[in-house]
Design a protein around this motif. Sequence first.
Motif, PDB file in Angstrom:
ATOM      1  N   SER A   1      51.602 -58.171  19.344  1.00 28.00           N
ATOM      2  CA  SER A   1      51.556 -58.791  20.676  1.00 28.00           C
ATOM      3  C   SER A   1      52.390 -60.058  20.706  1.00 28.00           C
ATOM      4  CB  SER A   1      50.103 -59.099  21.064  1.00 28.00           C
ATOM      5  OG  SER A   1      49.316 -57.934  21.099  1.00 28.00           O
ATOM      6  N   SER A   2      53.622 -59.966  20.238  1.00 23.88           N
ATOM      7  CA  SER A   2      54.479 -61.155  20.237  1.00 23.88           C
ATOM      8  C   SER A   2      54.757 -61.663  21.643  1.00 23.88           C
ATOM      9  CB  SER A   2      55.804 -60.834  19.533  1.00 23.88           C
ATOM     10  OG  SER A   2      56.479 -59.781  20.192  1.00 23.88           O
ATOM     11  N   TRP A   3      54.607 -60.796  22.672  1.00 28.01           N
ATOM     12  CA  TRP A   3      54.872 -61.189  24.056  1.00 28.01           C
ATOM     13  C   TRP A   3      53.971 -62.335  24.515  1.00 28.01           C
ATOM     14  CZ3 TRP A   3      50.354 -60.623  26.745  1.00 28.01           C
ATOM     15  CH2 TRP A   3      49.426 -59.704  26.249  1.00 28.01           C
ATOM     16  N   ILE A   4      52.855 -62.532  23.841  1.00 26.01           N
ATOM     17  CA  ILE A   4      51.923 -63.566  24.289  1.00 26.01           C
ATOM     18  C   ILE A   4      52.268 -64.944  23.703  1.00 26.01           C
ATOM     19  CG2 ILE A   4      50.148 -63.495  22.481  1.00 26.01           C
ATOM     20  CD1 ILE A   4      48.043 -63.383  24.730  1.00 26.01           C
ATOM     21  N   ASN A   5      53.187 -64.984  22.758  1.00 23.43           N
ATOM     22  CA  ASN A   5      53.608 -66.249  22.158  1.00 23.43           C
ATOM     23  C   ASN A   5      54.825 -66.763  22.921  1.00 23.43           C
ATOM     24  OD1 ASN A   5      54.415 -68.402  20.532  1.00 23.43           O
ATOM     25  ND2 ASN A   5      53.795 -67.357  18.656  1.00 23.43           N
ATOM     26  N   GLN A   6      54.672 -67.883  23.622  1.00 19.90           N
ATOM     27  CA  GLN A   6      55.732 -68.359  24.512  1.00 19.90           C
ATOM     28  C   GLN A   6      57.011 -68.756  23.781  1.00 19.90           C
ATOM     29  OE1 GLN A   6      54.935 -71.043  27.764  1.00 19.90           O
ATOM     30  NE2 GLN A   6      52.769 -70.507  27.815  1.00 19.90           N
ATOM     31  N   VAL A   7      56.931 -69.059  22.499  1.00 18.49           N
ATOM     32  CA  VAL A   7      58.147 -69.443  21.790  1.00 18.49           C
ATOM     33  C   VAL A   7      59.126 -68.279  21.715  1.00 18.49           C
ATOM     34  CG1 VAL A   7      57.458 -68.840  19.426  1.00 18.49           C
ATOM     35  CG2 VAL A   7      58.971 -70.801  19.813  1.00 18.49           C
ATOM     36  N   GLU A   8      58.627 -67.049  21.858  1.00 14.39           N
ATOM     37  CA  GLU A   8      59.524 -65.893  21.866  1.00 14.39           C
ATOM     38  C   GLU A   8      60.482 -65.953  23.050  1.00 14.39           C
ATOM     39  OE1 GLU A   8      59.842 -63.821  19.480  1.00 14.39           O
ATOM     40  OE2 GLU A   8      58.092 -64.444  18.304  1.00 14.39           O
ATOM     41  N   ARG A   9      60.022 -66.540  24.151  1.00 10.51           N
ATOM     42  CA  ARG A   9      60.913 -66.698  25.310  1.00 10.51           C
ATOM     43  C   ARG A   9      62.044 -67.665  24.988  1.00 10.51           C
ATOM     44  NH1 ARG A   9      64.207 -66.487  27.982  1.00 10.51           N
ATOM     45  NH2 ARG A   9      64.479 -66.429  30.239  1.00 10.51           N
ATOM     46  N   PHE A  10      61.731 -68.707  24.239  1.00  8.55           N
ATOM     47  CA  PHE A  10      62.779 -69.637  23.805  1.00  8.55           C
ATOM     48  C   PHE A  10      63.756 -68.949  22.861  1.00  8.55           C
ATOM     49  CE2 PHE A  10      64.292 -72.529  20.490  1.00  8.55           C
ATOM     50  CZ  PHE A  10      65.047 -73.404  21.255  1.00  8.55           C
ATOM     51  N   PHE A  11      63.248 -68.147  21.923  1.00  3.06           N
ATOM     52  CA  PHE A  11      64.135 -67.419  21.011  1.00  3.06           C
ATOM     53  C   PHE A  11      65.079 -66.494  21.777  1.00  3.06           C
ATOM     54  CE2 PHE A  11      60.900 -67.802  17.319  1.00  3.06           C
ATOM     55  CZ  PHE A  11      61.453 -69.011  16.945  1.00  3.06           C
ATOM     56  N   ALA A  12      64.555 -65.844  22.823  1.00  5.98           N
ATOM     57  CA  ALA A  12      65.411 -64.961  23.622  1.00  5.98           C
ATOM     58  C   ALA A  12      66.530 -65.754  24.291  1.00  5.98           C
ATOM     59  CB  ALA A  12      64.572 -64.235  24.672  1.00  5.98           C
ATOM     60  N   ALA A  13      66.203 -66.960  24.779  1.00  3.15           N
ATOM     61  CA  ALA A  13      67.204 -67.768  25.464  1.00  3.15           C
ATOM     62  C   ALA A  13      68.294 -68.251  24.512  1.00  3.15           C
ATOM     63  CB  ALA A  13      66.526 -68.964  26.139  1.00  3.15           C
ATOM     64  N   ILE A  14      67.901 -68.751  23.337  1.00  5.54           N
ATOM     65  CA  ILE A  14      68.909 -69.258  22.400  1.00  5.54           C
ATOM     66  C   ILE A  14      69.770 -68.122  21.855  1.00  5.54           C
ATOM     67  CG2 ILE A  14      67.436 -69.187  20.329  1.00  5.54           C
ATOM     68  CD1 ILE A  14      68.768 -71.763  19.414  1.00  5.54           C
ATOM     69  N   THR A  15      69.183 -66.942  21.705  1.00  8.62           N
ATOM     70  CA  THR A  15      69.957 -65.789  21.252  1.00  8.62           C
ATOM     71  C   THR A  15      71.008 -65.408  22.287  1.00  8.62           C
ATOM     72  OG1 THR A  15      68.099 -64.935  19.974  1.00  8.62           O
ATOM     73  CG2 THR A  15      69.824 -63.370  20.569  1.00  8.62           C
ATOM     74  N   GLN A  16      70.608 -65.367  23.558  1.00  7.01           N
ATOM     75  CA  GLN A  16      71.516 -64.948  24.609  1.00  7.01           C
ATOM     76  C   GLN A  16      72.603 -65.986  24.869  1.00  7.01           C
ATOM     77  OE1 GLN A  16      71.484 -61.988  26.030  1.00  7.01           O
ATOM     78  NE2 GLN A  16      73.233 -62.428  27.345  1.00  7.01           N
ATOM     79  N   ARG A  17      72.245 -67.255  24.830  1.00  6.32           N
ATOM     80  CA  ARG A  17      73.181 -68.293  25.254  1.00  6.32           C
ATOM     81  C   ARG A  17      74.023 -68.878  24.119  1.00  6.32           C
ATOM     82  NH1 ARG A  17      68.861 -71.595  29.065  1.00  6.32           N
ATOM     83  NH2 ARG A  17      68.446 -69.896  30.531  1.00  6.32           N
ATOM     84  N   GLN A  18      73.551 -68.789  22.878  1.00  3.98           N
ATOM     85  CA  GLN A  18      74.266 -69.451  21.803  1.00  3.98           C
ATOM     86  C   GLN A  18      74.605 -68.531  20.643  1.00  3.98           C
ATOM     87  OE1 GLN A  18      76.372 -71.406  20.257  1.00  3.98           O
ATOM     88  NE2 GLN A  18      75.317 -73.264  20.908  1.00  3.98           N
ATOM     89  N   ILE A  19      73.649 -67.734  20.193  1.00  2.00           N
ATOM     90  CA  ILE A  19      73.849 -67.000  18.937  1.00  2.00           C
ATOM     91  C   ILE A  19      74.623 -65.705  19.132  1.00  2.00           C
ATOM     92  CG2 ILE A  19      72.643 -65.843  17.045  1.00  2.00           C
ATOM     93  CD1 ILE A  19      70.355 -67.870  17.442  1.00  2.00           C
ATOM     94  N   LYS A  20      74.266 -64.920  20.144  1.00  2.00           N
ATOM     95  CA  LYS A  20      74.791 -63.565  20.291  1.00  2.00           C
ATOM     96  C   LYS A  20      76.311 -63.531  20.361  1.00  2.00           C
ATOM     97  CE  LYS A  20      74.210 -59.397  23.103  1.00  2.00           C
ATOM     98  NZ  LYS A  20      73.504 -58.815  24.284  1.00  2.00           N
ATOM     99  N   ARG A  21      76.906 -64.416  21.140  1.00  2.64           N
ATOM    100  CA  ARG A  21      78.357 -64.403  21.311  1.00  2.64           C
ATOM    101  C   ARG A  21      79.043 -65.523  20.547  1.00  2.64           C
ATOM    102  NH1 ARG A  21      79.556 -63.558  27.649  1.00  2.64           N
ATOM    103  NH2 ARG A  21      81.598 -64.238  26.902  1.00  2.64           N
ATOM    104  N   GLY A  22      78.296 -66.214  19.702  1.00  2.00           N
ATOM    105  CA  GLY A  22      78.910 -67.291  18.936  1.00  2.00           C
ATOM    106  C   GLY A  22      79.756 -66.765  17.792  1.00  2.00           C
ATOM    107  N   ALA A  23      80.745 -67.554  17.414  1.00  2.00           N
ATOM    108  CA  ALA A  23      81.588 -67.242  16.254  1.00  2.00           C
ATOM    109  C   ALA A  23      81.459 -68.407  15.287  1.00  2.00           C
ATOM    110  CB  ALA A  23      83.036 -67.039  16.680  1.00  2.00           C
ATOM    111  N   HIS A  24      80.882 -68.152  14.105  1.00  2.00           N
ATOM    112  CA  HIS A  24      80.584 -69.226  13.157  1.00  2.00           C
ATOM    113  C   HIS A  24      81.194 -68.888  11.802  1.00  2.00           C
ATOM    114  CE1 HIS A  24      77.185 -69.106  16.135  1.00  2.00           C
ATOM    115  NE2 HIS A  24      77.609 -70.339  16.287  1.00  2.00           N
TER     116      HIS A  24
END
Length: 362
Positions: free
Chosen positions: A290-313
């Motif tokens: 039931s990870s959906w009930i942990n609000q930090v998962e929403r933050f992880f989704a945001a950082i993945t979409q906005r910074q990590i997914k398309r980042g080049a490091h």
Amino acid sequence: MPRGPLAPPITLTDSEREELERWTRRRSTAHGLARRAQIVLRAATGETNVSIAQSTGMTRETVGRWRARFVARRCDGLLDEPRPGAPRTLADKKIEEIVRRTLEEKPRAATHWSRSLMAQGAGVSESTVGRVWRAFGLQPHRTETFKLSKDPLFIEKVRDIVGLYMTPPDRAVVLCVDEKSQIQALDRTQPLLPMRPGQIERRTHDYERHGTTSLFAALDVRTGKVIGECHPRHRAREFLRFLNTIDDAVPDHLDVHLVLDNLSTHKTPAVKRWLLRRPRYHVHFTPTSSSWINQVERFFAAITQRQIKRGAHKSTRALIDAIRLYLAVHNDDAAPFVWTKSADAILESLSKYCRVISGGGH
């Protein structure tokens, strides 16, 4: 020379005159309706059809037709009648067939319907299939994942955690804590081609790996701010270090409520001893699956979409710097995620879903 029939006289009531004059003045009135209202107003003064036609640029027949329609139906006679349009070519039975087959059947040698497969099977065009699917909200090409929790204390845990979200305790901070592990520092094998008008950003399909890091994060439910730090691994010893970081960040006079999942690193003897030595800490474990009930998962989704997914490091250090920058920008303008669904509403939704998948009806 014989004359044609006399135009029927028009006498207006005060309310009719007011409505017709409003149609001629109002900017939002359709041009055709405004001209018809003008015809009737002038006809009501005794003006002939010929005179009205000459001054408005319409034919005498057109003026006579609208005068007659007003006499027969008053103001309603000036409104446009619904246009029938092209006759419908798709029978109700064919629509029912497309919907039924989409919901109840599968195509041969395929897992789901496509427009072309359904068009062939139903004997219609692909565009027709698309219109029917849109009308009924059908998307056979899409799928989502789910897993129902088998936690015997599921109801109690949902009520406990949702209660923290909707009514946070006084003189306390509620932190949703978790790790986003194995974040890869990836760099494309060739430079990106930037976006330009008419052309989206392009990148190579292959990439080079430059190591991984794990992000430990604690989301403050009340403010939306995040305490975060990166570690090379996500073992119990790294989790203990993060707990010390949390302890340093939260003022001593506040109790700390931690929302955690059931990861084994959160329940080691060392972690338990750490918590026992600090009575201001209260742990609330989420139900299993039931990870959906942990609000930090929403933050992880945001950082993945906005910074990590398309980042080049090009290195792990570059990835960690990018994560730290995102955390700083996020915290400068943080806002909480507003939890709106009560525990009763969540449990009722899950109850309905269980009845559906178990064949108990809707």
